[in-house]
Design a protein around this motif. Structure first.
Motif: not given
Length: 209
Positions: A2-16, A120-122
């Motif tokens: 994932s190059h780290g982007w799945l973890e980053a997206l998960s964190a950003i989703r939690e902020v939302g 989801d599309s990212f």
């Protein structure tokens, strides 16, 4: 990988989710109560800034989508705006309302669904960029240009911005020299997200290595 982007997206989703749950309501002059907290995300990758957004659908003959296009959400297409000038004058290529979403109305609001759809599309979008990228450019990081674009985006409205990166900016505007003379190989993809809460004017940068 994932190059780290799945973890980053998960964190950003939690902020939302947090903004959806905790944004206070305020009364406007007409007596209506509103809750507004906008959030958006874009990626900076090698020598480009990539802004994903949902494009408003073109009205079909005989179909009136009205002034608000939420009811036509299913027809919206995911588009990207790319900024390739990361050296001279990086800028935000879109109005803030096109790539940020008001999640303050709650987890079931249309705007929250828009934001989740972008997230989801990212992964698919980033995988495509990574597969098309020349390997010799994979060590570039234009994080300084990303911060400049965020400053441009939040210039009028104010807000808060967070930078998530795995290495120092070494390319384009704001590049930092490697004082140790070397840089370990780290994941190439980075994220930024902007957050704007009802009327507060704040701006913040944060870097993680």
């Amino acid at each position: 990988k994932s190059h780290g982007w799945l973890e980053a997206l998960s964190a950003i989703r939690e902020v939302g989710r947090g903004l959806s749950a905790m944004t206070p309501r305020r009364e406007e002059e007409d007596g209506k109560f509103v809750s507004e907290a906008r959030i958006g995300v874009f990626a900076f990758y090698q020598d480009m800034l990539v802004f994903p957004y949902l494009k408003r659908p073109n009205p079909r003959p005989g179909v009136d989508v009205g002034p608000d296009w939420e009811e036509a959400e299913g027809d919206a297409e995911l588009e990207v705006a790319v900024v390739s000038d990361v050296a001279e004058d990086p800028f935000c290529p879109l109005p803030l309302h096109l790539w940020t979403h008001n999640v303050g109305d709650g987890p079931d609001s249309i705007e929250r669904k828009h934001f989740d759809r972008v997230l989801d599309s990212f992964s698919e979008l980033m995988e495509k960029l990574l597969s098309e990228s020349p390997k010799e450019r994979s060590t570039r990081n234009c994080g300084g240009a990303a911060l400049a674009a965020l400053a441009d985006a939040l210039h009028d409205s104010g807000g808060r911005a967070t930078l998530i990166t795995a290495r120092r900016p070494n390319h384009g505007l704001g590049a930092l020299r490697d004082r140790e003379g070397h840089q370990a190989a780290l994941p190439p993809l980075q994220y930024t997200f902007a957050e704007q809460r009802g009327g507060q004017r704040q701006q913040q940068g944060q870097s993680r290595r």
